[in-house]
Motif scaffolding. Structure first.
Motif, PDB file in Angstrom:
ATOM      1  N   TYR A   1       1.035  -3.210  11.303  1.00 47.68           N
ATOM      2  CA  TYR A   1       1.581  -3.335   9.869  1.00 47.68           C
ATOM      3  C   TYR A   1       3.158  -3.011   9.754  1.00 47.68           C
TER       4      TYR A   1
ATOM      5  N   ILE B   1       3.787  -0.970   3.778  1.00 51.69           N
ATOM      6  CA  ILE B   1       2.956   0.219   3.753  1.00 51.69           C
ATOM      7  C   ILE B   1       4.068   1.315   3.523  1.00 51.69           C
TER       8      ILE B   1
ATOM      9  N   PRO C   1      -2.081  -5.635   3.711  1.00 48.55           N
ATOM     10  CA  PRO C   1      -0.735  -5.319   3.265  1.00 48.55           C
ATOM     11  C   PRO C   1       0.315  -5.955   3.953  1.00 48.55           C
TER      12      PRO C   1
ATOM     13  N   VAL D   1       0.951  -1.164   0.040  1.00 51.06           N
ATOM     14  CA  VAL D   1       0.048  -0.143   0.032  1.00 51.06           C
ATOM     15  C   VAL D   1       0.918   1.221   0.111  1.00 51.06           C
ATOM     16  N   SER D   2       0.755   2.401  -0.956  1.00 54.29           N
ATOM     17  CA  SER D   2       1.480   3.377  -1.121  1.00 54.29           C
ATOM     18  C   SER D   2       0.476   4.507  -0.407  1.00 54.29           C
TER      19      SER D   2
ATOM     20  N   ILE E   1      -7.778  -0.262   4.379  1.00 50.77           N
ATOM     21  CA  ILE E   1      -6.615  -0.765   4.454  1.00 50.77           C
ATOM     22  C   ILE E   1      -6.446  -2.235   5.094  1.00 50.77           C
TER      23      ILE E   1
ATOM     24  N   VAL F   1       5.465  -0.529   8.358  1.00 50.64           N
ATOM     25  CA  VAL F   1       5.468   0.787   7.611  1.00 50.64           C
ATOM     26  C   VAL F   1       6.913   1.371   7.305  1.00 50.64           C
TER      27      VAL F   1
END
Length: 268
Positions: A102, A83, A80, A25-26, A75, A104
């Protein structure tokens, strides 16, 4: 790069990736474009509503909110395993919530060198080191050939209207202005300050650049600034070329050189 592997991001936060991430995920438009250009389109599962490049590919991905307001339930549904965000463009509270659940990885970009380091690390994170290296070399070569205007031209760069907001110091726009030989008229002010018409007149820049983003400045706004600063050259510029710090930097030197040449002729 072997996995599991520990990575430290650009704000000093450490994450351990057990394997090569498959569901990314961006949270940032310029980094979204970078991920696609690294060949990761099939592994990107979510992006922001502001992620507009590459145009056709982003249409096929799930929108999970903006850069400042994450839709956490979306999300969560994307599950994900990585991230990717940015300190300036995302909001601290949202990032901290995501970090609890997550992996990140955060960038922190103020200069071209920061951006190139980010690309190298994203290449390592995603197993695309070779493509990242090629991209970095192309960008470094382009900026190495950029010829700034001399002597420097006092310049005000505006990103917003009502109220007027300009680029101050300690951001990528200020760095790009310096690369062009444009001397930031508001370099004594932090980040993105509000600027009154009186402050602009007092600064008396020779050049005023109006960015196409985040406020969509257009030709119709030129007269407004020309009235405040009759002595200045006023020009609308492509904001992506001054502020996007992903793979779009590959195209920035040619654009910036063009602006430098146009301005050199107009100011002289």
């Amino acid at each position: 790069m072997s996995f599991p592997h520990t990575f430290t991001d650009q704000i000093g936060h450490r994450i351990v990736l057990p394997q090569l991430p498959q569901r990314i995920v961006s949270l940032v438009p310029s980094q979204t474009e970078l991920l696609f250009d690294l060949g990761l389109g099939d592994r990107i599962v979510g992006l922001t509503k502001f992620c507009i490049h590459p145009k056709e590919q982003v249409k096929q991905k799930t929108i999970r909110g903006g850069t400042k307001n994450f839709r956490f339930e979306v999300i969560d549904g994307l599950q994900p395993d990585l991230i990717i965000g940015n300190k300036e463009e995302n909001y601290k509270e949202g990032i901290e919530l995501l970090q609890q659940r997550y992996k990140v990885w955060m960038s922190d970009i103020y200069t071209l060198e920061d951006a190139l380091a980010m690309m190298q690390q994203v290449g390592q994170l995603t197993g695309t080191e070779a493509k990242a290296k090629q991209l970095i070399q192309g960008i470094a070569s382009g900026f190495g050939a950029l010829q700034p205007v001399q002597p420097g031209i006092p310049t005000a760069y505006f990103i917003w209207r009502k109220p007027y907001m300009a680029a101050g110091n300690h951001n990528i726009i200020d760095h790009m202005l310096q690369r062009c030989g444009f001397v930031n008229a508001f370099a004594d002010l932090a980040r993105y300050p509000e600027v009154s018409p009186a402050q602009l007149q007092q600064a008396a820049p020779q050049l005023i650049l109006l960015s196409s983003e985040p406020y969509p400045f257009q030709e119709k706004h030129l007269a407004e600034f020309q009235k405040l600063c009759p002595q200045a050259v006023v020009k609308v510029v492509d904001g992506e070329m001054f502020s996007w710090y992903g793979s779009r930097l590959l195209h920035a030197p040619a654009y910036l050189q063009q602006i430098v040449e146009e301005v050199r002729n107009m100011v002289s």
